[in-house]
Every structure is written in structure tokens, then in C-alpha cells.
Write a protein that holds these residues in place. Structure first.
Motif, PDB file in Angstrom:
ATOM      1  N   VAL A 127       0.849  -1.187   0.000  1.00  0.00           N
ATOM      2  CA  VAL A 127       0.000   0.000   0.000  1.00  0.00           C
ATOM      3  C   VAL A 127       0.883   1.233   0.000  1.00  0.00           C
ATOM      4  CG1 VAL A 127      -1.630   1.372   1.368  1.00  0.00           C
ATOM      5  CG2 VAL A 127      -1.977  -1.096   1.111  1.00  0.00           C
ATOM      6  N   ALA A 128       0.596   2.155  -0.906  1.00  0.00           N
ATOM      7  CA  ALA A 128       1.290   3.442  -0.943  1.00  0.00           C
ATOM      8  C   ALA A 128       0.525   4.417  -0.068  1.00  0.00           C
ATOM      9  CB  ALA A 128       1.371   3.954  -2.378  1.00  0.00           C
ATOM     10  N   ASN A 129       1.086   4.724   1.082  1.00  0.00           N
ATOM     11  CA  ASN A 129       0.447   5.683   1.989  1.00  0.00           C
ATOM     12  C   ASN A 129       0.500   7.076   1.356  1.00  0.00           C
ATOM     13  OD1 ASN A 129      -0.645   5.081   4.686  1.00  0.00           O
ATOM     14  ND2 ASN A 129       0.552   6.849   5.333  1.00  0.00           N
ATOM     15  N   PRO A 130      -0.627   7.781   1.293  1.00  0.00           N
ATOM     16  CA  PRO A 130      -0.619   9.095   0.637  1.00  0.00           C
ATOM     17  C   PRO A 130       0.273  10.100   1.341  1.00  0.00           C
ATOM     18  CG  PRO A 130      -2.862   8.268   0.878  1.00  0.00           C
ATOM     19  CD  PRO A 130      -1.987   7.373   1.688  1.00  0.00           C
ATOM     20  N   GLY A 131       0.661  11.122   0.618  1.00  0.00           N
ATOM     21  CA  GLY A 131       1.393  12.217   1.216  1.00  0.00           C
ATOM     22  C   GLY A 131       0.501  13.032   2.136  1.00  0.00           C
ATOM     23  N   CYS A 132       1.120  13.848   2.985  1.00  0.00           N
ATOM     24  CA  CYS A 132       0.354  14.642   3.947  1.00  0.00           C
ATOM     25  C   CYS A 132      -0.471  15.719   3.247  1.00  0.00           C
ATOM     26  CB  CYS A 132       1.273  15.249   5.001  1.00  0.00           C
ATOM     27  SG  CYS A 132       2.760  16.038   4.342  1.00  0.00           S
ATOM     28  N   TYR A 133       0.128  16.477   2.338  1.00  0.00           N
ATOM     29  CA  TYR A 133      -0.632  17.493   1.610  1.00  0.00           C
ATOM     30  C   TYR A 133      -1.771  16.870   0.791  1.00  0.00           C
ATOM     31  CZ  TYR A 133       2.686  21.305   2.651  1.00  0.00           C
ATOM     32  OH  TYR A 133       3.456  22.269   3.269  1.00  0.00           O
ATOM     33  N   PRO A 134      -1.519  15.780   0.036  1.00  0.00           N
ATOM     34  CA  PRO A 134      -2.625  15.149  -0.681  1.00  0.00           C
ATOM     35  C   PRO A 134      -3.744  14.667   0.242  1.00  0.00           C
ATOM     36  CG  PRO A 134      -0.554  14.467  -1.637  1.00  0.00           C
ATOM     37  CD  PRO A 134      -0.210  15.233  -0.397  1.00  0.00           C
ATOM     38  N   THR A 135      -3.395  14.055   1.383  1.00  0.00           N
ATOM     39  CA  THR A 135      -4.437  13.596   2.303  1.00  0.00           C
ATOM     40  C   THR A 135      -5.313  14.755   2.745  1.00  0.00           C
ATOM     41  OG1 THR A 135      -3.106  11.736   3.111  1.00  0.00           O
ATOM     42  CG2 THR A 135      -4.858  12.533   4.557  1.00  0.00           C
ATOM     43  N   CYS A 136      -4.696  15.830   3.175  1.00  0.00           N
ATOM     44  CA  CYS A 136      -5.423  16.998   3.668  1.00  0.00           C
ATOM     45  C   CYS A 136      -6.315  17.591   2.578  1.00  0.00           C
ATOM     46  CB  CYS A 136      -4.417  18.038   4.162  1.00  0.00           C
ATOM     47  SG  CYS A 136      -5.110  19.329   5.200  1.00  0.00           S
ATOM     48  N   SER A 137      -5.836  17.615   1.347  1.00  0.00           N
ATOM     49  CA  SER A 137      -6.573  18.230   0.243  1.00  0.00           C
ATOM     50  C   SER A 137      -7.631  17.296  -0.342  1.00  0.00           C
ATOM     51  CB  SER A 137      -5.590  18.644  -0.861  1.00  0.00           C
ATOM     52  OG  SER A 137      -4.591  19.504  -0.362  1.00  0.00           O
ATOM     53  N   LEU A 138      -7.277  16.036  -0.538  1.00  0.00           N
ATOM     54  CA  LEU A 138      -8.187  15.101  -1.209  1.00  0.00           C
ATOM     55  C   LEU A 138      -9.417  14.784  -0.374  1.00  0.00           C
ATOM     56  CD1 LEU A 138      -5.545  12.640  -2.716  1.00  0.00           C
ATOM     57  CD2 LEU A 138      -6.914  14.333  -3.967  1.00  0.00           C
ATOM     58  N   LEU A 139      -9.247  14.677   0.941  1.00  0.00           N
ATOM     59  CA  LEU A 139     -10.408  14.400   1.781  1.00  0.00           C
ATOM     60  C   LEU A 139     -11.470  15.481   1.617  1.00  0.00           C
ATOM     61  CD1 LEU A 139      -8.677  13.125   5.061  1.00  0.00           C
ATOM     62  CD2 LEU A 139     -10.030  11.760   3.449  1.00  0.00           C
ATOM     63  N   ALA A 140     -11.038  16.719   1.397  1.00  0.00           N
ATOM     64  CA  ALA A 140     -11.981  17.819   1.220  1.00  0.00           C
ATOM     65  C   ALA A 140     -12.578  17.863  -0.173  1.00  0.00           C
ATOM     66  CB  ALA A 140     -11.278  19.139   1.522  1.00  0.00           C
ATOM     67  N   LEU A 141     -11.823  17.444  -1.185  1.00  0.00           N
ATOM     68  CA  LEU A 141     -12.241  17.658  -2.570  1.00  0.00           C
ATOM     69  C   LEU A 141     -12.917  16.460  -3.241  1.00  0.00           C
ATOM     70  CD1 LEU A 141      -9.140  19.659  -3.860  1.00  0.00           C
ATOM     71  CD2 LEU A 141     -11.472  20.535  -3.607  1.00  0.00           C
ATOM     72  N   LEU A 142     -12.487  15.250  -2.926  1.00  0.00           N
ATOM     73  CA  LEU A 142     -12.978  14.090  -3.675  1.00  0.00           C
ATOM     74  C   LEU A 142     -14.494  13.947  -3.668  1.00  0.00           C
ATOM     75  CD1 LEU A 142     -10.276  11.331  -2.970  1.00  0.00           C
ATOM     76  CD2 LEU A 142     -10.551  12.778  -4.988  1.00  0.00           C
ATOM     77  N   PRO A 143     -15.164  14.017  -2.512  1.00  0.00           N
ATOM     78  CA  PRO A 143     -16.626  13.844  -2.549  1.00  0.00           C
ATOM     79  C   PRO A 143     -17.326  14.901  -3.400  1.00  0.00           C
ATOM     80  CG  PRO A 143     -15.801  13.644  -0.303  1.00  0.00           C
ATOM     81  CD  PRO A 143     -14.677  14.186  -1.132  1.00  0.00           C
ATOM     82  N   LEU A 144     -16.788  16.108  -3.410  1.00  0.00           N
ATOM     83  CA  LEU A 144     -17.422  17.195  -4.148  1.00  0.00           C
ATOM     84  C   LEU A 144     -17.245  17.029  -5.655  1.00  0.00           C
ATOM     85  CD1 LEU A 144     -16.344  20.147  -1.832  1.00  0.00           C
ATOM     86  CD2 LEU A 144     -18.408  18.717  -1.712  1.00  0.00           C
ATOM     87  N   LEU A 145     -16.099  16.525  -6.087  1.00  0.00           N
ATOM     88  CA  LEU A 145     -15.898  16.238  -7.509  1.00  0.00           C
ATOM     89  C   LEU A 145     -16.715  15.033  -7.944  1.00  0.00           C
ATOM     90  CD1 LEU A 145     -12.070  16.847  -8.000  1.00  0.00           C
ATOM     91  CD2 LEU A 145     -13.933  18.100  -9.103  1.00  0.00           C
ATOM     92  N   MET A 146     -16.772  14.007  -7.100  1.00  0.00           N
ATOM     93  CA  MET A 146     -17.538  12.811  -7.446  1.00  0.00           C
ATOM     94  C   MET A 146     -19.021  13.118  -7.647  1.00  0.00           C
ATOM     95  SD  MET A 146     -15.800  10.014  -4.888  1.00  0.00           S
ATOM     96  CE  MET A 146     -14.205   9.289  -5.229  1.00  0.00           C
ATOM     97  N   ASP A 147     -19.544  14.028  -6.837  1.00  0.00           N
ATOM     98  CA  ASP A 147     -20.957  14.398  -6.936  1.00  0.00           C
ATOM     99  C   ASP A 147     -21.190  15.610  -7.822  1.00  0.00           C
ATOM    100  OD1 ASP A 147     -21.421  12.315  -5.250  1.00  0.00           O
ATOM    101  OD2 ASP A 147     -22.206  13.496  -3.594  1.00  0.00           O
ATOM    102  N   GLU A 148     -20.139  16.058  -8.537  1.00  0.00           N
ATOM    103  CA  GLU A 148     -20.220  17.173  -9.472  1.00  0.00           C
ATOM    104  C   GLU A 148     -20.769  18.434  -8.818  1.00  0.00           C
ATOM    105  OE1 GLU A 148     -22.463  15.653 -12.779  1.00  0.00           O
ATOM    106  OE2 GLU A 148     -20.738  14.564 -13.569  1.00  0.00           O
ATOM    107  N   MET A 149     -20.344  18.657  -7.562  1.00  0.00           N
ATOM    108  CA  MET A 149     -20.760  19.841  -6.816  1.00  0.00           C
ATOM    109  C   MET A 149     -19.870  21.048  -7.114  1.00  0.00           C
ATOM    110  SD  MET A 149     -23.327  18.696  -5.005  1.00  0.00           S
ATOM    111  CE  MET A 149     -23.593  19.825  -3.658  1.00  0.00           C
ATOM    112  N   ILE A 150     -18.657  20.786  -7.586  1.00  0.00           N
ATOM    113  CA  ILE A 150     -17.721  21.854  -7.907  1.00  0.00           C
ATOM    114  C   ILE A 150     -17.148  21.618  -9.298  1.00  0.00           C
ATOM    115  CG2 ILE A 150     -17.105  22.310  -5.503  1.00  0.00           C
ATOM    116  CD1 ILE A 150     -14.534  20.678  -5.953  1.00  0.00           C
ATOM    117  N   GLU A 151     -16.633  22.686  -9.884  1.00  0.00           N
ATOM    118  CA  GLU A 151     -16.014  22.568 -11.201  1.00  0.00           C
ATOM    119  C   GLU A 151     -14.576  22.054 -11.064  1.00  0.00           C
ATOM    120  OE1 GLU A 151     -16.297  26.288 -13.198  1.00  0.00           O
ATOM    121  OE2 GLU A 151     -18.508  26.234 -13.306  1.00  0.00           O
ATOM    122  N   PRO A 152     -14.138  21.159 -11.954  1.00  0.00           N
ATOM    123  CA  PRO A 152     -12.773  20.629 -11.860  1.00  0.00           C
ATOM    124  C   PRO A 152     -11.700  21.676 -12.129  1.00  0.00           C
ATOM    125  CG  PRO A 152     -14.171  19.211 -13.209  1.00  0.00           C
ATOM    126  CD  PRO A 152     -14.927  20.479 -12.991  1.00  0.00           C
TER     127      PRO A 152
END
Length: 350
Positions: free
Chosen positions: A149-174
Motif C-alpha cells: 500500500v502506498a500511503n498518501p502524502g500529507c498534503y494530498p491527504t489533507c486536500s483530497l479528503l476535502a475535494l474528492l466527494p465534491l468532484l464525485m458528486d459534481e458539486m464543484i467545477e474541476p
């Protein structure tokens, strides 16, 4: 090998660094784990108490070189080695050992992209095909089945947790996502570096890796998968004169008809059953002190004054959820243990 009644025998490669010490600190209270090997190239031959006196009271193995490890006595290893050195080490491990790698060496799925950003060819291309990206909340099935398992980086973890659900549900523009991120000095590692001396960082605040930080392709890789199309972000990290902690202030443009309250509701629903990710109520801004020394992530959402604009604030402890804590979370999933085992500690405050 470990079974339902015996502990998982683990080794920590690179135990003399900050993330290695955090792994030891947390695993000492993990009821399903026995620490059987600790490595440190320059500190080999020393007891852990000499390198980290705060761990001196515990009965820990001494520090040894990697080639001295008895691999047949281990079930799992955490690799907390410097970037660029891990691929060949992991590729040479016996196949029975499960691995959580805290370096960046396996985070990028495309070996060509890895070579572009890290300045040398990928040294374990065949193994890369077997690796699962370990953002646990979004890839449990992959982590559960993986040997590496590749453990994510600290900056990606902090950023992706906030952004992924919103992109998946098309709530924000890419397009047009701006990530303004800050980290404590421990994120730079424990090696002696002039730019990390107290007199260099104290009473100051500076950007680094401007326009070309190695976490950029990792963030964009995962955002691309969520959005189903290429995503380019503007990402700038900053060094803050504090020991630990990380904050990402993220500026996004919402889809037509979407409000900041809708973004908050989407994130709240997505993380409702997650033990380590929480969303603050309207008007409450997360702070790094709210998650210090814990495996928690805290996310807040605010309307911006710009049309269809929103601001998302995400905080984690860079050494825990951003590294060692998430690594243990992934190990728990890999071995079928309760995901929160060994990670239940509340944040340290003040």
C-alpha cells in the motif's frame, strides 16, 4: 505468520525519523501488534532510547541496518525511508510480508510520470502494478486486497479528503481549484538541513516548491479519477514555524445552483460513518490544534464573496493522519482488524 490469536509481527524501516517514531509511539498501544524490528542506517547499533529518549521506557528492539533484519520473523513492515530509496528495498522483500510504504515511491501509478517528477526511472515497475493507493476512506477494497500500500502524502491527504466527494458528486467545477497549504516543520523530516534550523524558520512564514512541488501530480492523479477528466490545480505549500500540523485552504467554484451549505451537506453525508473525518458546523473554522497528535481530519466550508465561490478549510496532523496514523489505519484494513485499533486517542489540546 500472524493468526487470529497471535500478534502481527511488524518491522519499521527508518525508525529514527519523525514518522518512524510516531509509528512506534502508536503501535506500542496497539493490542494486535508486536514490534519486532527497527532499522536506521546511520543510527544502527544504538538502542531506541538513545535516539528517542521519550520511548526509552519501553522494551523495544535495538536499531539495526536493513540487511540485518530477519524477514522470516515478520508479517508486515512500515517503510519510513527517504524518497528514492524504497522501491528497490520493497521489491527485494519476501512475498509473505505485507508493506505500507510512507515514502512517495509508489504513489504515482504511471512510472513515466514518476520519472518526470522524481528525476530518475522507476526501479520497481512490475511491483507498481500491484500497489494500492492508501487513502483509506476511498480505497478500502484495494487496501484490503493489496500486499503493498502506498500511503498518501500529507498534503494530498489533507486536500483530497476535502475535494474528492465534491468532484464525485459534481458539486464543484474541476477547473480553477486553488490549494493554499501550510505545514509544520516536522514535514521536512529529521535530517539536519540549514533551512530548517530554528533561526531559519522561527518568526517567519515562507512558501516553497512554488509552481513545482512533488505532491502536485499525486493530488491531480486522484482528482482526475474522481472527476473522470484531467484536473490541474494551483498548489502552493508553506512552511509554518510549528512542530506539527497541516492546513489546506482550498478555493473552488461551485456548479450552477450549488451553495456552500450544499457542499457542507455533501461532505457531512459522505463522512457520517467515517471514524476519522468530521465536518464542522457552519461558521466554525477548523484549526490545526483541533486535531493535534490524532488521526482525525476536520473540514469546514464557507461561502466566498466571488460568484459561485466557496472556501474549504481542511486540517490534519501531518505526522499522524498525514503519515503514521493513516499507515496504521491501512495496516488494520490489510489484516482485517478493526480500522480504529490503536488510533482511538483524542486530539491533544492545548
Amino acid at each position: 505468520m500472524a493468526n487470529s490469536t497471535s500478534p502481527i509481527r511488524v518491522g519499521i524501516l527508518g525508525a529514527s525519523g519523525y514518522t518512524g517514531a510516531e509509528l512506534v509511539r502508536m503501535l506500542l498501544r496497539h493490542p494486535g501488534v508486536e514490534i519486532c524490528a527497527l532499522t536506521a542506517e546511520r543510527q544502527a547499533g544504538k538502542p531506541m532510547a538513545e535516539v528517542f529518549p521519550h520511548l526509552g521506557q519501553f522494551n523495544l528492539p535495538g536499531l539495526v541496518k536493513i540487511e540485518e533484519v530477519a524477514w522470516d520473523k515478520l508479517d508486515a513492515v512500515f517503510c519510513a525511508l527517504p524518497h528514492g530509496t524504497t522501491q528497490e528495498v520493497i521489491a527485494g522483500l519476501p512475498r509473505h510480508i505485507k508493506v505500507v510504504d510512507l515514502s512517495a515511491d509508489f504513489r504515482l501509478s504511471d512510472p513515466a510520470e514518476y520519472a518526470t517528477w522524481y528525476g530518475h526511472e522507476h526501479r520497481a515497475v512490475e511491483l507498481q502494478k500491484e500497489v494500492a493507493y492508501g487513502l483509506t476512506e476511498f480505497n478500502r477494497q484495494g487496501v484490503r486486497k493489496a500486499r503493498v500500500v502506498a500511503n498518501p502524502g500529507c498534503y494530498p491527504t489533507c486536500s483530497l479528503l476535502a475535494l474528492l466527494p465534491l468532484l464525485m458528486d459534481e458539486m464543484i467545477e474541476p477547473g480553477g481549484i486553488v490549494i493554499d497549504a501550510k505545514s509544520g516543520v516536522s514535514g521536512a523530516g529529521r535530517d539536519a538541513k540549514q533551512q530548517n534550523l530554528f533561526t531559519e524558520v522561527s518568526e517567519g512564514f515562507n512558501a516553497y516548491g512554488v509552481g513545482h512541488h512533488r505532491h502536485m501530480p499525486e493530488i491531480e492523479q486522484e482528482l482526475r479519477l474522481a472527476a473522470g477528466r484531467p484536473v490541474t490545480v494551483s498548489f502552493t505549500p508553506h512552511l509554518v514555524p510549528m512542530n506539527r500540523g497541516m492546513m489546506a485552504t482550498i478555493y473552488v467554484r461551485m456548479a450552477d445552483g450549488v451553495t456552500a451549505d450544499d457542499l457542507r451537506a455533501t461532505l457531512t453525508a459522505r463522512y457520517e460513518s467515517e471514524p476519522f473525518v468530521n465536518v464542522t458546523a457552519a461558521g466554525i473554522a477548523p484549526a490545526t490544534r483541533h486535531v493535534r497528535a490524532s488521526n482525525q481530519a476536520l473540514i469546514g466550508v464557507f461561502p466566498d464573496r466571488t460568484p459561485r465561490g466557496a472556501i474549504i478549510v481542511s486540517v490534519i496532523d501531518n505526522l499522524v493522519k498525514g503519515a503514521s496514523g493513516q499507515a496504521i489505519q491501512n495496516m488494520n484494513v490489510m489484516f482485517g482488524l478493526g480500522e480504529t485499533t490503536g488510533l482511538e486517542q483524542a486530539p491533544l489540546f492545548p
